[in-house]
Design an enzyme around this catalytic site. Sequence first.
Site, PDB file in Angstrom:
ATOM      1  N   ARG A  77     -26.716  45.950  -1.901  1.00  0.00           N
ATOM      2  CA  ARG A  77     -26.991  47.202  -1.176  1.00  0.00           C
ATOM      3  C   ARG A  77     -27.162  46.895   0.315  1.00  0.00           C
ATOM      4  O   ARG A  77     -26.688  47.618   1.175  1.00  0.00           O
ATOM      5  CB  ARG A  77     -28.227  47.911  -1.731  1.00  0.00           C
ATOM      6  CG  ARG A  77     -28.689  49.066  -0.818  1.00  0.00           C
ATOM      7  CD  ARG A  77     -29.566  50.102  -1.517  1.00  0.00           C
ATOM      8  NE  ARG A  77     -30.563  49.549  -2.392  1.00  0.00           N
ATOM      9  CZ  ARG A  77     -31.698  48.934  -1.991  1.00  0.00           C
ATOM     10  NH1 ARG A  77     -31.968  48.814  -0.703  1.00  0.00           N
ATOM     11  NH2 ARG A  77     -32.542  48.456  -2.880  1.00  0.00           N
TER      12      ARG A  77
ATOM     13  N   LYS B  45      -9.520  58.943   4.481  1.00  0.00           N
ATOM     14  CA  LYS B  45      -8.293  59.540   5.018  1.00  0.00           C
ATOM     15  C   LYS B  45      -7.363  58.454   5.551  1.00  0.00           C
ATOM     16  O   LYS B  45      -6.935  57.606   4.805  1.00  0.00           O
ATOM     17  CB  LYS B  45      -8.662  60.578   6.076  1.00  0.00           C
ATOM     18  CG  LYS B  45      -9.823  61.481   5.691  1.00  0.00           C
ATOM     19  CD  LYS B  45      -9.531  62.362   4.502  1.00  0.00           C
ATOM     20  CE  LYS B  45     -10.644  63.351   4.302  1.00  0.00           C
ATOM     21  NZ  LYS B  45     -11.035  63.678   2.983  1.00  0.00           N
TER      22      LYS B  45
ATOM     23  N   ASP C 102     -16.401  62.542  15.431  1.00  0.00           N
ATOM     24  CA  ASP C 102     -15.746  62.345  14.131  1.00  0.00           C
ATOM     25  C   ASP C 102     -14.268  62.125  14.430  1.00  0.00           C
ATOM     26  O   ASP C 102     -13.559  63.048  14.839  1.00  0.00           O
ATOM     27  CB  ASP C 102     -15.969  63.579  13.242  1.00  0.00           C
ATOM     28  CG  ASP C 102     -15.397  63.377  11.847  1.00  0.00           C
ATOM     29  OD1 ASP C 102     -14.406  62.623  11.713  1.00  0.00           O
ATOM     30  OD2 ASP C 102     -15.922  63.980  10.895  1.00  0.00           O
TER      31      ASP C 102
ATOM     32  N   TYR D 241     -15.387  70.066  10.330  1.00  0.00           N
ATOM     33  CA  TYR D 241     -15.141  69.954   8.884  1.00  0.00           C
ATOM     34  C   TYR D 241     -16.242  70.715   8.115  1.00  0.00           C
ATOM     35  O   TYR D 241     -17.429  70.584   8.436  1.00  0.00           O
ATOM     36  CB  TYR D 241     -15.096  68.469   8.484  1.00  0.00           C
ATOM     37  CG  TYR D 241     -15.104  68.265   6.994  1.00  0.00           C
ATOM     38  CD1 TYR D 241     -14.082  68.781   6.206  1.00  0.00           C
ATOM     39  CD2 TYR D 241     -16.151  67.599   6.372  1.00  0.00           C
ATOM     40  CE1 TYR D 241     -14.104  68.625   4.838  1.00  0.00           C
ATOM     41  CE2 TYR D 241     -16.170  67.429   4.999  1.00  0.00           C
ATOM     42  CZ  TYR D 241     -15.145  67.950   4.238  1.00  0.00           C
ATOM     43  OH  TYR D 241     -15.162  67.804   2.879  1.00  0.00           O
TER      44      TYR D 241
END
Length: 418
Positions: free
Chosen positions: A57, A205, A180, A109
């Site tokens: 983690r 993406k 972004d 978004y």
Amino acid sequence: MPNIKSGHSPQRGFATRAIWAGQEACPATGATIMPVYQTATFTLPQIGVTRGFDYSRTSNPTRLAMERQLAALEGGRHACAFGSGMAAVAGAASVLSSGDHVVATRDIYGGTHRLFAHVLARYGITVTFVDTTDVQATWSAATRATRLLWLETPSNPTLRICDIAELVKHRRPGVLVAVDNTFASPFLQRPLALGADLVVHSTTKYIAGHSDVVGGVVITNDAELARQIAFHQNSVGAIPGPWDSYLTLRGAKTLALRMAAHSRNAQGIAEFLAQREDVAEVYYPGLSAHPAHQLAKRQMNGFGGIVSFRPKGGAGRAHAIAASTEIFSLAVSLGGVESLVCSPATMTHASLSAREREELGVTDDLLRLSVGIEDVEDLLADLRRALDADDWRGPTGAGEKKPARKKSAVWGALLRSS
Ligand SMILES: Cc1ncc(COP(=O)(O)O)c(C=O)c1O
């Protein structure tokens, strides 16, 4: 244990960094390619001593290699990877505290809009959505409590462009600027070099590029911001696993080739759509008619793979076109090698109210294409056939059409034979 190069080698070219930054042959085995370290824990040589990793983690060699690769591509020193783009947005927002205010791009978004408006609001963080293509209006929305300007450019789905350097130049003291950069990818646009403090990607993406992994990353040059975001990354634990990190790292190696092909194909498709009598509007920053074409030329190294358009004939015709393409698959998401078509109003932006969608121009007749890297002649033929199949002046009125079901040759055959 791999000897992971720092990856911050800005003097090397983009494609070279994509392939080598953060990656070096394993000194123990000679493995040239970063292995998938599919382990949760690491054996320590003795109490209080690690070989750089203790628990996945906190960090994992495959994830670290991918983080260093992506930092090098954005021209940043630090990267924190997350299990999704939204987890990365939340990671960047973790630099905020209760009482802080955010100014954000209006046509952002939908998931980011939802996080800001409905999740952060519960923690006492307020947000004002503005048209960030207007520098003056943007900074007029700032208050004494404003701590963050959140930009998305090009925006989704109407491809509006805001001027990152100009917005940074007029920033209020103490206000961080985050971008972004998902739609552009670091190949086409590098916000840190334009003065931004934080860059966020949905690596789902273009960066990973094959629509087979969900992920996100936050990149910065500021050591203190990086420390805060890494603390959040470890505390909340929304991290990508080793296999997802490997897929992202592998995908990103071909980012330069893919982005050039996406941009080339998208330009051809935008020009094709723009000259059709039955298409009312085309949104693509590579068209000279786009209101921010000159800014996009200055700010970006290409115009990207997303084209939105409004066919004449209303929502019924738009939906019929989306349902009848054979190569363009009717699906959300973007940035993969394969071409996709979607109806933003009913798919990606369905969580906005009808009024919000109307204000943003996300009407029911708008279609968004994520143009892939197939042969452009095939993509053009697919769109031509879908558009020609449907006369927008038809006697019954195209708006009355019932959307057709998408045909699938492969699944149709498999289902018939089962
Ligand atoms: C611009 C942008 N930012 C963030 C996200 C969220 O990314 P993810 O779906 O990987 O959580 C998306 C997803 O579509 C996006 O388009």
